[in-house]
Design a protein around this motif. Structure first.
Motif, PDB file in Angstrom:
ATOM      1  N   ASP A  45      50.890  23.592 -22.149  1.00 27.11           N
ATOM      2  CA  ASP A  45      50.440  22.369 -21.157  1.00 27.11           C
ATOM      3  C   ASP A  45      51.368  21.583 -20.387  1.00 27.11           C
ATOM      4  O   ASP A  45      52.963  21.682 -20.343  1.00 27.11           O
ATOM      5  CB  ASP A  45      49.887  21.194 -22.666  1.00 27.11           C
ATOM      6  N   GLU A  46      51.254  20.318 -19.880  1.00 27.37           N
ATOM      7  CA  GLU A  46      52.106  19.720 -18.238  1.00 27.37           C
ATOM      8  C   GLU A  46      52.980  18.789 -19.833  1.00 27.37           C
ATOM      9  O   GLU A  46      52.978  17.607 -18.975  1.00 27.37           O
ATOM     10  CB  GLU A  46      51.325  19.968 -17.174  1.00 27.37           C
ATOM     11  N   ASN A  47      52.434  18.513 -20.585  1.00 29.99           N
ATOM     12  CA  ASN A  47      52.599  17.025 -21.660  1.00 29.99           C
ATOM     13  C   ASN A  47      55.223  17.790 -22.223  1.00 29.99           C
ATOM     14  O   ASN A  47      55.330  18.388 -22.171  1.00 29.99           O
ATOM     15  CB  ASN A  47      52.863  17.657 -23.027  1.00 29.99           C
ATOM     16  N   LEU A  48      55.544  16.531 -20.455  1.00 29.98           N
ATOM     17  CA  LEU A  48      57.095  17.066 -20.781  1.00 29.98           C
ATOM     18  C   LEU A  48      57.406  15.914 -21.753  1.00 29.98           C
ATOM     19  O   LEU A  48      58.758  16.581 -22.581  1.00 29.98           O
ATOM     20  CB  LEU A  48      57.367  15.607 -19.486  1.00 29.98           C
ATOM     21  N   TYR A  49      56.907  15.233 -22.673  1.00 24.37           N
ATOM     22  CA  TYR A  49      56.797  15.094 -23.832  1.00 24.37           C
ATOM     23  C   TYR A  49      57.539  16.309 -25.178  1.00 24.37           C
ATOM     24  O   TYR A  49      58.292  16.338 -26.140  1.00 24.37           O
ATOM     25  CB  TYR A  49      56.662  13.535 -24.254  1.00 24.37           C
ATOM     26  N   LYS A  50      57.292  17.080 -25.108  1.00 20.94           N
ATOM     27  CA  LYS A  50      57.119  18.510 -25.750  1.00 20.94           C
ATOM     28  C   LYS A  50      58.726  19.338 -25.275  1.00 20.94           C
ATOM     29  O   LYS A  50      59.464  20.077 -26.216  1.00 20.94           O
ATOM     30  CB  LYS A  50      55.997  19.760 -24.822  1.00 20.94           C
ATOM     31  N   ILE A  51      59.149  18.644 -23.615  1.00 16.81           N
ATOM     32  CA  ILE A  51      60.784  19.096 -23.765  1.00 16.81           C
ATOM     33  C   ILE A  51      61.442  18.674 -24.829  1.00 16.81           C
ATOM     34  O   ILE A  51      62.754  19.494 -25.193  1.00 16.81           O
ATOM     35  CB  ILE A  51      60.713  18.924 -22.157  1.00 16.81           C
TER      36      ILE A  51
END
Length: 158
Positions: A45-51
């Motif tokens: 998904d486009e959730n940058l918190y995953k990085i």
């Protein structure tokens, strides 16, 4: 590359060469087979918190690797002379079956320590610490959040 490498984060076809050449290639919301094949990690998904969760997971994984290496070396330094029969002249010996069990136990303990990594939840700590999602932020809220972070860091230094 020195002590570290470059982690490239990309989402398009133009990022594929960089994803392949970087130490860690992360593809966000990959829609093509080329992106998926070029990246080491695919965030769906486009959730940058995953990085951030990925970075935390990598750091925790390195810690567990060091713990396992220490455990394996310490265990083998203690057990190897015993099962090899070094102390047999003094009446302390182990049967071949006991030797194989001791060496298998080393592998079981290392795998068990590695399994502890599955009990960590890397996303939940990010959700608790970050009350605002990226899609809800506007320019003023970003500025306010960054000012709060700077003030917090200054307080921690003092």
């Amino acid at each position: 590359m020195g002590t570290g490498g470059v982690m490239m984060i990309g989402d398009g076809l133009n990022d594929i060469p960089c994803l392949q050449e970087s130490a860690i290639g992360v593809s966000i919301n990959a829609k093509s087979e080329l992106n998926i094949n070029a990246a080491d990690v695919v965030v769906l998904d486009e959730n940058l918190y995953k990085i951030l969760a990925l970075i935390r997971m990598l750091k925790k994984g390195n810690l567990f690797i060091k713990i396992n290496l220490f455990w394996a070396f310490a265990y083998n330094i203690v057990i190897m002379p015993i099962v090899a029969g070094v102390f047999y002249p003094w009446g302390f010996g182990v049967s071949p079956i006991g030797s194989s069990i001791a060496m298998s136990l080393s592998s079981i303990i290392v795998v068990s320590i590695s399994h502890l990594l599955s009990f960590f939840n890397f996303d939940e700590t990010l959700k608790k610490n970050n009350k605002i999602s990226l899609t809800q932020m506007n320019e003023s809220s970003v500025a306010n959040e960054s000012q709060k972070s700077v003030k917090t860091l200054k307080k921690k230094k003092d």
